[in-house]
Scaffold this motif. Sequence first.
Motif, PDB file in Angstrom:
ATOM      1  N   LEU A 342       0.822  -1.200   0.000  1.00 45.71           N
ATOM      2  CA  LEU A 342       0.000   0.000   0.000  1.00 45.71           C
ATOM      3  C   LEU A 342       0.865   1.263   0.000  1.00 45.71           C
ATOM      4  O   LEU A 342       1.862   1.345   0.714  1.00 45.71           O
ATOM      5  CB  LEU A 342      -0.880   0.000   1.262  1.00 45.71           C
ATOM      6  CG  LEU A 342      -1.850   1.155   1.468  1.00 45.71           C
ATOM      7  CD1 LEU A 342      -2.978   1.109   0.448  1.00 45.71           C
ATOM      8  CD2 LEU A 342      -2.427   1.096   2.895  1.00 45.71           C
ATOM      9  N   THR A 343       0.458   2.246  -0.808  1.00 45.95           N
ATOM     10  CA  THR A 343       1.034   3.589  -0.772  1.00 45.95           C
ATOM     11  C   THR A 343      -0.111   4.591  -0.802  1.00 45.95           C
ATOM     12  O   THR A 343      -1.004   4.492  -1.643  1.00 45.95           O
ATOM     13  CB  THR A 343       1.978   3.837  -1.969  1.00 45.95           C
ATOM     14  OG1 THR A 343       3.098   2.949  -1.876  1.00 45.95           O
ATOM     15  CG2 THR A 343       2.496   5.266  -1.982  1.00 45.95           C
ATOM     16  N   VAL A 344      -0.088   5.543   0.131  1.00 44.42           N
ATOM     17  CA  VAL A 344      -1.112   6.581   0.218  1.00 44.42           C
ATOM     18  C   VAL A 344      -0.426   7.937   0.172  1.00 44.42           C
ATOM     19  O   VAL A 344       0.546   8.170   0.899  1.00 44.42           O
ATOM     20  CB  VAL A 344      -1.939   6.452   1.517  1.00 44.42           C
ATOM     21  CG1 VAL A 344      -2.939   7.603   1.639  1.00 44.42           C
ATOM     22  CG2 VAL A 344      -2.654   5.105   1.573  1.00 44.42           C
ATOM     23  N   VAL A 345      -0.933   8.832  -0.666  1.00 45.94           N
ATOM     24  CA  VAL A 345      -0.418  10.190  -0.764  1.00 45.94           C
ATOM     25  C   VAL A 345      -1.513  11.163  -0.349  1.00 45.94           C
ATOM     26  O   VAL A 345      -2.630  11.094  -0.872  1.00 45.94           O
ATOM     27  CB  VAL A 345       0.043  10.515  -2.200  1.00 45.94           C
ATOM     28  CG1 VAL A 345       0.418  11.994  -2.328  1.00 45.94           C
ATOM     29  CG2 VAL A 345       1.212   9.640  -2.598  1.00 45.94           C
ATOM     30  N   ARG A 346      -1.202  12.035   0.581  1.00 45.63           N
ATOM     31  CA  ARG A 346      -2.102  13.141   0.936  1.00 45.63           C
ATOM     32  C   ARG A 346      -1.323  14.436   0.812  1.00 45.63           C
ATOM     33  O   ARG A 346      -0.267  14.600   1.411  1.00 45.63           O
ATOM     34  CB  ARG A 346      -2.638  12.983   2.356  1.00 45.63           C
ATOM     35  CG  ARG A 346      -3.691  14.047   2.738  1.00 45.63           C
ATOM     36  CD  ARG A 346      -3.136  15.325   3.322  1.00 45.63           C
ATOM     37  NE  ARG A 346      -4.195  16.254   3.749  1.00 45.63           N
ATOM     38  CZ  ARG A 346      -3.987  17.442   4.313  1.00 45.63           C
ATOM     39  NH1 ARG A 346      -2.756  17.863   4.523  1.00 45.63           N
ATOM     40  NH2 ARG A 346      -5.010  18.218   4.654  1.00 45.63           N
ATOM     41  N   LEU A 347      -1.852  15.379   0.045  1.00 46.06           N
ATOM     42  CA  LEU A 347      -1.245  16.692  -0.118  1.00 46.06           C
ATOM     43  C   LEU A 347      -2.251  17.752   0.295  1.00 46.06           C
ATOM     44  O   LEU A 347      -3.448  17.630   0.026  1.00 46.06           O
ATOM     45  CB  LEU A 347      -0.814  16.915  -1.574  1.00 46.06           C
ATOM     46  CG  LEU A 347       0.133  15.870  -2.159  1.00 46.06           C
ATOM     47  CD1 LEU A 347       0.349  16.126  -3.642  1.00 46.06           C
ATOM     48  CD2 LEU A 347       1.472  15.865  -1.423  1.00 46.06           C
ATOM     49  N   GLY A 348      -1.765  18.804   0.938  1.00 50.21           N
ATOM     50  CA  GLY A 348      -2.656  19.863   1.367  1.00 50.21           C
ATOM     51  C   GLY A 348      -1.962  20.804   2.317  1.00 50.21           C
ATOM     52  O   GLY A 348      -0.728  20.863   2.380  1.00 50.21           O
ATOM     53  N   VAL A 349      -2.756  21.556   3.066  1.00 48.43           N
ATOM     54  CA  VAL A 349      -2.232  22.521   4.027  1.00 48.43           C
ATOM     55  C   VAL A 349      -3.001  22.360   5.330  1.00 48.43           C
ATOM     56  O   VAL A 349      -4.203  22.619   5.392  1.00 48.43           O
ATOM     57  CB  VAL A 349      -2.366  23.970   3.515  1.00 48.43           C
ATOM     58  CG1 VAL A 349      -1.823  24.951   4.552  1.00 48.43           C
ATOM     59  CG2 VAL A 349      -1.627  24.140   2.194  1.00 48.43           C
ATOM     60  N   SER A 350      -2.317  21.915   6.364  1.00 53.22           N
ATOM     61  CA  SER A 350      -2.921  21.728   7.686  1.00 53.22           C
ATOM     62  C   SER A 350      -1.938  22.229   8.737  1.00 53.22           C
ATOM     63  O   SER A 350      -0.741  21.947   8.649  1.00 53.22           O
ATOM     64  CB  SER A 350      -3.229  20.252   7.940  1.00 53.22           C
ATOM     65  OG  SER A 350      -4.100  19.725   6.960  1.00 53.22           O
ATOM     66  N   ASP A 351      -2.442  22.951   9.719  1.00 49.87           N
ATOM     67  CA  ASP A 351      -1.552  23.426  10.774  1.00 49.87           C
ATOM     68  C   ASP A 351      -1.343  22.322  11.815  1.00 49.87           C
ATOM     69  O   ASP A 351      -1.860  21.211  11.680  1.00 49.87           O
ATOM     70  CB  ASP A 351      -2.073  24.720  11.395  1.00 49.87           C
ATOM     71  CG  ASP A 351      -3.370  24.573  12.176  1.00 49.87           C
ATOM     72  OD1 ASP A 351      -3.693  23.448  12.628  1.00 49.87           O
ATOM     73  OD2 ASP A 351      -4.064  25.592  12.360  1.00 49.87           O
ATOM     74  N   SER A 352      -0.601  22.628  12.872  1.00 45.29           N
ATOM     75  CA  SER A 352      -0.216  21.586  13.824  1.00 45.29           C
ATOM     76  C   SER A 352      -1.422  20.975  14.523  1.00 45.29           C
ATOM     77  O   SER A 352      -1.439  19.758  14.795  1.00 45.29           O
ATOM     78  CB  SER A 352       0.773  22.140  14.854  1.00 45.29           C
ATOM     79  OG  SER A 352       0.189  23.229  15.561  1.00 45.29           O
ATOM     80  N   GLU A 353      -2.431  21.767  14.829  1.00 46.75           N
ATOM     81  CA  GLU A 353      -3.625  21.222  15.479  1.00 46.75           C
ATOM     82  C   GLU A 353      -4.453  20.393  14.493  1.00 46.75           C
ATOM     83  O   GLU A 353      -5.009  19.357  14.860  1.00 46.75           O
ATOM     84  CB  GLU A 353      -4.467  22.353  16.069  1.00 46.75           C
ATOM     85  CG  GLU A 353      -3.854  22.997  17.298  1.00 46.75           C
ATOM     86  CD  GLU A 353      -3.596  21.979  18.407  1.00 46.75           C
ATOM     87  OE1 GLU A 353      -4.527  21.198  18.738  1.00 46.75           O
ATOM     88  OE2 GLU A 353      -2.475  21.947  18.937  1.00 46.75           O
ATOM     89  N   GLU A 354      -4.543  20.837  13.267  1.00 50.61           N
ATOM     90  CA  GLU A 354      -5.322  20.113  12.255  1.00 50.61           C
ATOM     91  C   GLU A 354      -4.681  18.777  11.887  1.00 50.61           C
ATOM     92  O   GLU A 354      -5.372  17.841  11.482  1.00 50.61           O
ATOM     93  CB  GLU A 354      -5.495  20.983  11.015  1.00 50.61           C
ATOM     94  CG  GLU A 354      -6.386  22.181  11.248  1.00 50.61           C
ATOM     95  CD  GLU A 354      -6.245  23.262  10.188  1.00 50.61           C
ATOM     96  OE1 GLU A 354      -7.153  24.110  10.083  1.00 50.61           O
ATOM     97  OE2 GLU A 354      -5.208  23.286   9.484  1.00 50.61           O
ATOM     98  N   ARG A 355      -3.370  18.701  12.043  1.00 47.42           N
ATOM     99  CA  ARG A 355      -2.691  17.454  11.685  1.00 47.42           C
ATOM    100  C   ARG A 355      -2.994  16.322  12.658  1.00 47.42           C
ATOM    101  O   ARG A 355      -2.845  15.149  12.304  1.00 47.42           O
ATOM    102  CB  ARG A 355      -1.178  17.679  11.579  1.00 47.42           C
ATOM    103  CG  ARG A 355      -0.784  18.515  10.367  1.00 47.42           C
ATOM    104  CD  ARG A 355       0.694  18.430  10.058  1.00 47.42           C
ATOM    105  NE  ARG A 355       1.546  18.985  11.082  1.00 47.42           N
ATOM    106  CZ  ARG A 355       1.868  20.272  11.188  1.00 47.42           C
ATOM    107  NH1 ARG A 355       1.364  21.150  10.345  1.00 47.42           N
ATOM    108  NH2 ARG A 355       2.687  20.698  12.137  1.00 47.42           N
TER     109      ARG A 355
END
Length: 371
Positions: A342-355
């Motif tokens: 399995l390989t999963v890619v997630r790209l985006g913008v999240s701050d430390s709390e959102e992560r």
Amino acid sequence: MKTKSLLRASLCLAPLALLASAVPGQSEPAGQYTVTADSDVSETALRGAIDAIFDADDMGDTRALLVLHDGEIVAERYAPGFGPETKQLSWSMAKSVTAVLIGLMVSDGRLALDSPAPVPAWNQAGDPRGAITLRQLLTMSSGLAHAEDASEAGGAIARTDTARMLFTDGAGDMAGYAEAKPMAQQPGAQFNYSSATSVILSDILTRMLTDSPDPETRRAAMMQFVEGRLKQPVGLPSLTPEFDARGTMIGGSIMHMTARDYAKFGEFLRNRGRANGRQILSARWVQFMTAPSAREPAYGGHIWLNRESENATLFPGTGPRSLFACVGHNGQYILISPRQRLTVVRLGVSDSEERKPLRKALGRLVELFPG
């Protein structure tokens, strides 16, 4: 979107070229989303896990998510304005690319893992930095006094080495800035995650390729190596590193690829350095990268591991312990699970709390797959 995090607060200082891949492409269609049948996971379950990531209010802005199982794309979703041709910013996922390039040069016999790192600035008699090895740089245990985040720099973003190196007084010669730092601990004594360390590795790579101080010559030599040894053999046509004014590749944080090419890079590591029917990178090097380092069980050789640690960036206790990942500052992930194929890619913008909820949601997605 919130703007709490270190580098997001610093983006106003970044060059326009750096920001280009973070802007939605005008030609991209709105919100592509496909899920194909998979023998192990139902379409309904996959869609549910992916929708939870895209639609949640507390996980930040997800721009792309790909799931590859047995080397085939089984799910692919993009936010409006993004698509398969959109290059997106790597942030610290670039570190794993730099580690692969170092591994290629070690296989060539031009560098040695446990020899002192060839940095001319450390060659003076009595300089304790001269004892730092390539292994210690790769495992973030060099002992150099690098401050990656605001807490390490006394709470002021402007004083962090990452921000200063990338955006202010260190930007003209990033490697020179990073290499000039004094020792804070003995080499190998303590884990200290540092983007400046990766730029030192980039400088080492470049000086192995050319003696010229000319920035254009340095850029050209590095790009020829990247093209011939990684981009073309693995099939990563969108891979675009950036360089500082001195011609040093910014190997710790600023590269660009499409989501599909990030996934290909993940598959390349999942297959232990093989791509397109060829052994491009030594399997032993991938084993080194993905083994726990001496001072940090959740970190290997410029790559994160799914292990318990106060520094853990993944989801230990969820999914296999053998899972490893390239991780970017704003919630960019290439999750690689050899046991699950399995390989999963997630790209985006999240701050430390959102992560925090994002990591849990990605863990739930991974756990859909047996293994």
